[in-house]
Design an enzyme around this catalytic site. Structure first.
Site, mmCIF file in Angstrom:
data_model
loop_
_atom_site.group_PDB
_atom_site.id
_atom_site.type_symbol
_atom_site.label_atom_id
_atom_site.label_comp_id
_atom_site.label_asym_id
_atom_site.label_seq_id
_atom_site.Cartn_x
_atom_site.Cartn_y
_atom_site.Cartn_z
ATOM 1 N N HIS A 152 53.240 6.982 -7.342
ATOM 2 C CA HIS A 152 53.031 8.001 -6.314
ATOM 3 C C HIS A 152 51.980 7.527 -5.296
ATOM 4 C CE1 HIS A 152 53.875 12.255 -5.601
ATOM 5 N NE2 HIS A 152 52.651 12.351 -5.154
ATOM 6 N N TYR A 180 51.103 22.978 1.042
ATOM 7 C CA TYR A 180 52.011 23.698 0.158
ATOM 8 C C TYR A 180 51.395 23.886 -1.227
ATOM 9 C CZ TYR A 180 53.471 18.848 -0.869
ATOM 10 O OH TYR A 180 53.512 17.508 -1.162
#
Ligand code: FES
Length: 361
Positions: A156, A133
């Site tokens: 993350h 993406y």
């Protein structure tokens, strides 16, 4: 942000194609011929860029396949698309999405991960799926102090490491294309990737995401299998229809297409075969690595050992015998007889054989 002009970067393109349904109403012979032509044009770029085909038929409605392209410069990407546009199949292909990016070192520091590949060189794995993406962060993110961003990136990364089978390839598009990054995850289990993305949504950094759609779930497959997902006459049958001769040999390439030190994937009797030119001697082995189906024609040739190293997990095969010399594969690959007629390379039945020496020009 430091500029690092000395680092060598790769140009990366994710091109998603959609086939016009009118192609499926063409005569079967023309469908087969156009698949063959399209596949051969792609194969002719071997050595100039790294290209991985992925299918999206049955997954998305607005595109049918992805060609993930990695090159040393933009010119190679332009040349490939130009050549594809000239093909018969190309006349029936739309390009609903095309994303351009480059490799680059991250500006964030991450604890050493010995298994992490270099961020400057893209090496696709053998994972079954690729999740792609485009990604844009909010401008507020860039206004945060760097240590704060680093702290959020650490979180993350911590979440990502809970899913070790998912491998991340991030490439950078600032100024080159509309998005800031292209994110491409490789994995064998879509369910694991779903869980990872759900968990990442709760991270602090996620609130600074402006856009991360459209999302593409892509299935890795051979070029010919991918072409067959488009419908129409089968490309493998088309390849197998290449004229074989009464002596069992099939012309598959010409010597100028196979300079010393290179490999090339060809097809004979419906099988993918890897051809190699080692100092003028031509060898042919099955293209499919016996470990996890890596494409051996894209491997590295070692003339001293007369061997090829698989591009995926560094299995090494002897070109004369097909035996495993090193690495994870446990089974040898079949070898094929090779014959030269003038500049034409012909492949015969599988079995042990002497190398065929190309005439010196
Ligand atoms: S696919 Fe794993 S070594 Fe070739």
């Amino acid at each position: 942000m430091n500029s690092q002009p000395s680092e060598k970067r790769q140009a990366v393109r994710f091109a998603f194609y959609k086939l016009d349904g009118a192609w499926r109403r063409l005569p079967a012979d023309r469908q087969a011929a156009s698949k063959l032509e399209f596949g051969e044009v792609i194969e002719s770029f071997h050595g100039r860029l790294l290209l991985r085909p992925y299918g999206l038929v049955g997954i998305r409605g607005d595109c049918d396949f992805l060609l993930w392209q990695v090159a040393e410069n933009l010119d190679a990407l332009v040349a490939l698309q130009t050549a594809l546009n000239r093909t018969d199949l190309g006349a029936y292909l739309g390009l609903p999405y095309s994303y351009l990016a480059m490799t680059r070192r991250s500006i964030y520091e991450f604890p050493e991960d010995p298994n992490a590949p270099s961020r400057l060189v893209i090496r696709p794995s053998d994972a079954r799926y690729l999740f792609v993406y485009p990604f844009v962060k909010t401008r507020a993110w860039y206004g945060l102090p760097k240590p704060e961003r680093q702290r959020m990136m650490d979180e993350h990364v911590r979440i990502g490491r809970k899913y070790p089978s998912i491998r991340l390839n991030t490439t950078y598009s600032y100024g080159l294309d509309d998005q800031e990054f292209i994110v491409a995850f490789e994995g064998d289990e879509p369910a694991e990737f779903l869980d990872l993305v759900m968990e990442l949504r709760e991270s602090e950094a996620s609130s600074y995401t402006l856009r991360d759609t459209p999302t593409f779930t892509c299935v890795q497959m051979s070029l010919w299998d991918m072409l067959d997902t488009l419908g129409g006459a089968g490309s493998v049958q088309a390849v197998a229809r290449r004229p074989a001769r009464a002596d069992g040999f099939t012309p598959v390439a010409t010597l100028p297409e196979l300079p010393p030190g290179t490999g090339k994937r060809v097809y004979a009797a419906g099988e993918a075969v890897a051809l190699f030119n080692v100092n003028g001697s031509i060898y042919a082995i099955s293209n499919r690595c016996t470990h996890a189906r890596g494409s051996l024609s894209e491997g590295t040739v070692d003339p001293a050992r007369c061997a090829v190293t698989c591009p995926w997990h560094e299995g090494v095969f002897a070109l004369e015998t097909g035996q495993v010399l090193a690495g994870p594969p446990s089974l040898p690959v079949p070898t094929y007889q090779v014959k030269l007629e003038a500049e034409t390379v012909l492949i015969g039945p599988a079995g042990a054989h002497e190398p065929t020496v190309a005439p010196r020009s």
